[in-house]
Design an enzyme around this catalytic site. Structure first.
Site, mmCIF file in Angstrom:
data_model
loop_
_atom_site.group_PDB
_atom_site.id
_atom_site.type_symbol
_atom_site.label_atom_id
_atom_site.label_comp_id
_atom_site.label_asym_id
_atom_site.label_seq_id
_atom_site.Cartn_x
_atom_site.Cartn_y
_atom_site.Cartn_z
ATOM 1 N N PRO A 86 -10.877 18.725 -37.912
ATOM 2 C CA PRO A 86 -11.684 19.244 -38.748
ATOM 3 C C PRO A 86 -11.694 20.871 -38.331
ATOM 4 O O PRO A 86 -12.268 21.318 -37.228
ATOM 5 C CB PRO A 86 -13.112 18.230 -38.821
ATOM 6 C CG PRO A 86 -12.252 16.568 -39.168
ATOM 7 C CD PRO A 86 -11.006 17.941 -37.248
ATOM 8 N N GLU A 87 -11.471 21.738 -39.029
ATOM 9 C CA GLU A 87 -11.304 23.125 -38.710
ATOM 10 C C GLU A 87 -13.056 24.084 -39.554
ATOM 11 O O GLU A 87 -13.934 22.189 -40.196
ATOM 12 C CB GLU A 87 -10.859 23.894 -39.633
ATOM 13 C CG GLU A 87 -8.934 23.312 -39.205
ATOM 14 C CD GLU A 87 -8.369 24.365 -39.373
ATOM 15 O OE1 GLU A 87 -8.205 25.450 -39.978
ATOM 16 O OE2 GLU A 87 -7.072 23.501 -39.574
ATOM 17 N N LYS A 142 -16.067 24.507 -34.644
ATOM 18 C CA LYS A 142 -15.450 23.308 -34.556
ATOM 19 C C LYS A 142 -16.433 22.207 -33.991
ATOM 20 O O LYS A 142 -16.511 20.872 -34.212
ATOM 21 C CB LYS A 142 -14.383 22.775 -34.290
ATOM 22 C CG LYS A 142 -13.419 23.888 -34.484
ATOM 23 C CD LYS A 142 -12.113 23.143 -33.769
ATOM 24 C CE LYS A 142 -10.854 24.216 -34.670
ATOM 25 N NZ LYS A 142 -9.486 24.042 -33.572
ATOM 26 N N ASN A 202 -4.751 25.171 -37.038
ATOM 27 C CA ASN A 202 -3.706 24.920 -36.745
ATOM 28 C C ASN A 202 -3.710 25.056 -38.635
ATOM 29 O O ASN A 202 -2.343 26.131 -39.112
ATOM 30 C CB ASN A 202 -2.980 23.885 -37.084
ATOM 31 C CG ASN A 202 -1.331 24.230 -36.668
ATOM 32 O OD1 ASN A 202 -1.448 25.279 -36.324
ATOM 33 N ND2 ASN A 202 -0.596 23.104 -36.611
ATOM 34 N N ARG A 257 1.365 23.663 -30.425
ATOM 35 C CA ARG A 257 0.891 23.312 -32.025
ATOM 36 C C ARG A 257 2.303 23.739 -33.313
ATOM 37 O O ARG A 257 2.782 24.598 -32.765
ATOM 38 C CB ARG A 257 -0.262 24.000 -32.629
ATOM 39 C CG ARG A 257 -1.075 24.217 -31.968
ATOM 40 C CD ARG A 257 -2.154 22.511 -31.295
ATOM 41 N NE ARG A 257 -2.548 21.583 -33.221
ATOM 42 C CZ ARG A 257 -3.925 21.870 -33.718
ATOM 43 N NH1 ARG A 257 -4.695 22.954 -33.051
ATOM 44 N NH2 ARG A 257 -3.914 21.686 -34.823
#
Length: 332
Positions: free
Chosen positions: A2-3, A50, A231, A310
């Site tokens: 989770p960002e 985060k 991302n 990524r």
């Protein structure tokens, strides 16, 4: 993982229990020892990037919110504690993790991902009791309900995911933490100047970091400079800025770097606002096949040598990769 905007949502959910006593505990964590939180009072909740930080004290009047000890360097992270089956994860009451069950397809197993926590027993009596919570790829917090299996696992069992930690409070409500790593610390490791959603976010430091002679997609994911940026945000802001992910920051003009930082802050703030209002986040290129202009997107895994790779989506027409000489001449 989770960002920043989603972790801020978790912070919003937890904050309603600040000032209450833990009357019952549970959970599958064997390293944290959930029983160590029994009868403690949740005195404060803070968020940084985060990570979520929760302060627990044995007495109601100890350590009131706002009187936290000064930050100290973050502990060295260790391997993630066993995670619940992410395919069974579901988000609570009408909202869900924006990248959903397809997030696992985004990972390329070359090196370590975002920082993880070192779990351990509670500190000795008299020491600070800050619980640092780092969320796994599908980490979540549920309020007053538990996650339920949406489909059978490979063995055909409809087994609900096991919460890592459950905290029941004196009000009758409870929190259930899923797919996260937790560790005790004497103080929260907080550096608001690099938190993309903090009022103290330092634009000058971010711009300096973006000026490095390395691809901007590497720098954006560096939590030392852009804490909370993941991302999804990386892909979206690069597309909106028209910058190829492998463009070297050192050859971008100052105005383009400034536009990129503006995009990071604006996109993150808009995402958070929508999250708090229960609106889904709509992406333009992340996990898409076509960009809004109708061009086919490309996808590849990028990351620093020896580091975590990524998957990145970009439009070769809207985000052309230019040579250093052409980029300097066009945008100087």
């Amino acid at each position: 993982m989770p960002e920043g905007p989603l972790v801020r949502k978790f912070h919003h959910l937890v904050s309603q229990f600040v000032g209450q006593q833990v009357v019952k505990t549970g959970g599958s964590s064997r390293k944290l020892q959930p029983a160590s939180l029994q009868s403690l009072w949740l005195q404060d909740a803070q968020v940084h990037g985060k990570k979520l930080f929760l302060r627990f004290d044995p007495d109601k009047e100890m350590g009131p919110p706002g009187n936290s000890p000064p930050p100290e360097p973050a502990q060295k992270d260790a391997q993630e504690e066993g995670a619940a089956d992410p395919r069974q994860a579901r988000e609570p009451s009408g909202w869900k993790i924006p990248d959903g069950s397809s997030r696992s397809a985004e990972l390329v197993p070359q090196g370590e991902g975002d920082s993880q926590c070192l779990a351990g027993a509670a500190p000795a009596e008299g020491a600070g009791r800050w619980l640092r919570v780092c969320f796994g790829l599908f980490g979540s917090i549920w309020v007053n309900e538990f996650s339920r299996a949406k489909k059978a696992n490979k063995r055909g069992d409809w087994r609900d995911p096991a919460p890592r930690l459950v905290l029941h409070f004196g009000s009758g409500g409870f929190l259930a933490f899923y797919n996260c790593q937790m560790s005790w610390s004497s103080s929260p490791a907080v550096t608001p100047t690099c938190d993309i959603l903090s009022e103290k976010f330092h634009r000058g430091q971010a711009l300096e970091a973006l000026g490095q002679a390395q691809p901007v997609c590497y720098t954006l994911l560096d939590q030392k400079h852009f804490s909370g940026l993941g991302n999804i945000i990386k892909n979206e802001v690069l597309y909106r800025a028209g910058i190829h992910p492998l463009s070297l920051g050192s050859v971008l003009s100052a105005s383009r770097r400034e536009a990129l930082v503006d995009g990071v802050v604006e996109f993150s703030a808009t995402w958070l606002q929508g999250k708090l209002q229960g609106h889904p986040q709509h992406t333009q290129v992340y996990q898409k096949e076509w960009c809004p202009a109708g061009h086919q997107l490309l996808k590849d895994a990028f990351g620093p040598p020896g580091g975590f790779q990524r998957l990145t989506w970009w439009c070769p027409q809207c985000q052309p990769q230019l040579s250093e000489e052409l980029e300097q001449r066009q945008y100087s």
